[in-house]
Design a protein around this motif. Sequence first.
Motif, short mmCIF file in Angstrom:
data_model
loop_
_atom_site.label_atom_id
_atom_site.label_comp_id
_atom_site.label_asym_id
_atom_site.label_seq_id
_atom_site.Cartn_x
_atom_site.Cartn_y
_atom_site.Cartn_z
N VAL B 5 0.85 -1.19 0.00
CA VAL B 5 0.00 0.00 0.00
C VAL B 5 0.88 1.23 0.00
CG1 VAL B 5 -1.78 1.27 1.23
CG2 VAL B 5 -1.83 -1.24 1.21
N GLN B 6 0.72 2.01 -1.05
CA GLN B 6 1.58 3.18 -1.25
C GLN B 6 0.90 4.47 -0.80
OE1 GLN B 6 3.01 1.35 -5.50
NE2 GLN B 6 3.58 3.46 -5.08
N SER B 7 1.73 5.42 -0.41
CA SER B 7 1.24 6.75 -0.06
C SER B 7 2.32 7.78 -0.42
CB SER B 7 0.89 6.84 1.42
OG SER B 7 2.01 6.52 2.22
N GLY B 8 1.91 9.03 -0.41
CA GLY B 8 2.80 10.10 -0.82
C GLY B 8 2.47 10.53 -2.24
N GLY B 9 3.34 11.26 -2.84
CA GLY B 9 3.11 11.71 -4.19
C GLY B 9 2.34 13.03 -4.22
N ASP B 90 10.84 13.57 -14.02
CA ASP B 90 10.52 12.62 -12.97
C ASP B 90 9.02 12.39 -12.87
OD1 ASP B 90 13.06 14.21 -11.01
OD2 ASP B 90 13.23 12.31 -12.10
N THR B 91 8.24 13.14 -13.62
CA THR B 91 6.79 12.96 -13.64
C THR B 91 6.45 11.55 -14.09
OG1 THR B 91 6.32 15.30 -14.05
CG2 THR B 91 4.64 13.70 -14.73
N THR B 107 1.53 5.45 -7.19
CA THR B 107 1.26 6.82 -6.71
C THR B 107 1.80 7.79 -7.75
OG1 THR B 107 1.53 8.32 -4.84
CG2 THR B 107 3.41 6.95 -5.37
N ARG B 108 1.01 8.78 -8.06
CA ARG B 108 1.35 9.70 -9.13
C ARG B 108 2.19 10.86 -8.61
NH1 ARG B 108 -0.81 9.81 -14.07
NH2 ARG B 108 -2.47 8.39 -13.35
N VAL B 109 3.26 11.14 -9.31
CA VAL B 109 4.11 12.29 -9.01
C VAL B 109 4.14 13.18 -10.24
CG1 VAL B 109 6.47 13.06 -8.51
CG2 VAL B 109 5.53 11.04 -7.35
#
Lengths: 107, 113
Positions: B5-9, B90-91, B107-109
């Motif tokens: 489970v990812q978070s951030g971005g 880096d997008t 997660t989208r950056v």
Amino acid sequence: EIVLTQSPDLQSVTPKEKVTITCRASQSIGRSLHWYQQKPDQSPKLLIKYASQSISGVPSRFSGSGSGTDFTLTINSLEAEDAAVYYCHQSSSLVWTFGQGTKVEIK
Amino acid sequence: QVDLVQSGGGVVQPGSSLRLSCAASGFTFSTSAMHWVRQPPGRGLKWVAIISFDGSNIQYADSVKGRFTISRDNSKNTVYLQMNSLRAEDTAVYYCATPGHPWGQGTRVTVSS
């Protein structure tokens, strides 16, 4: 870096047809080759691991074979929901690499 | 069942920093190498970084070397990606992964002025 080359880049097929996608590695990777399916706006879904091991929940029409440098993903009796981009991926080296992707579209 | 489970971005300006997190469950995290992979919009998959099970072996793609730092906390079953000096290139959607298991949800950056 281990280069993975998939063929074809695009495959246009009718439902119930058999699909074969190949992945060739620039050097031997044993059986450390995995296949993923990616649909638009979704994360890659693991279909086959370590060349031929099935994944729980993945339909049995998906199968993999090969070892060393040559690998194959087979989709028996394609269904409309299988339209996607398919990637091969090697984990033989610490630096992972991926094939360029094969788009499977439904005629 | 393996779950990452990812978070951030988010959306940041060039030169900014972000930290991504990936919380693992369903497998023995403390004995597993962890990777980050990214996918620029409309493009294929690119490997970003690896950290060995104990953090002793770390490698980066040339495109992020010196700007990104991968780390892990085995007591929290979590791997991190600290991204500094972000650039437009880096997008991407960033995924955490471990060999032979399903990936995180991504997660989208977005790096944009």
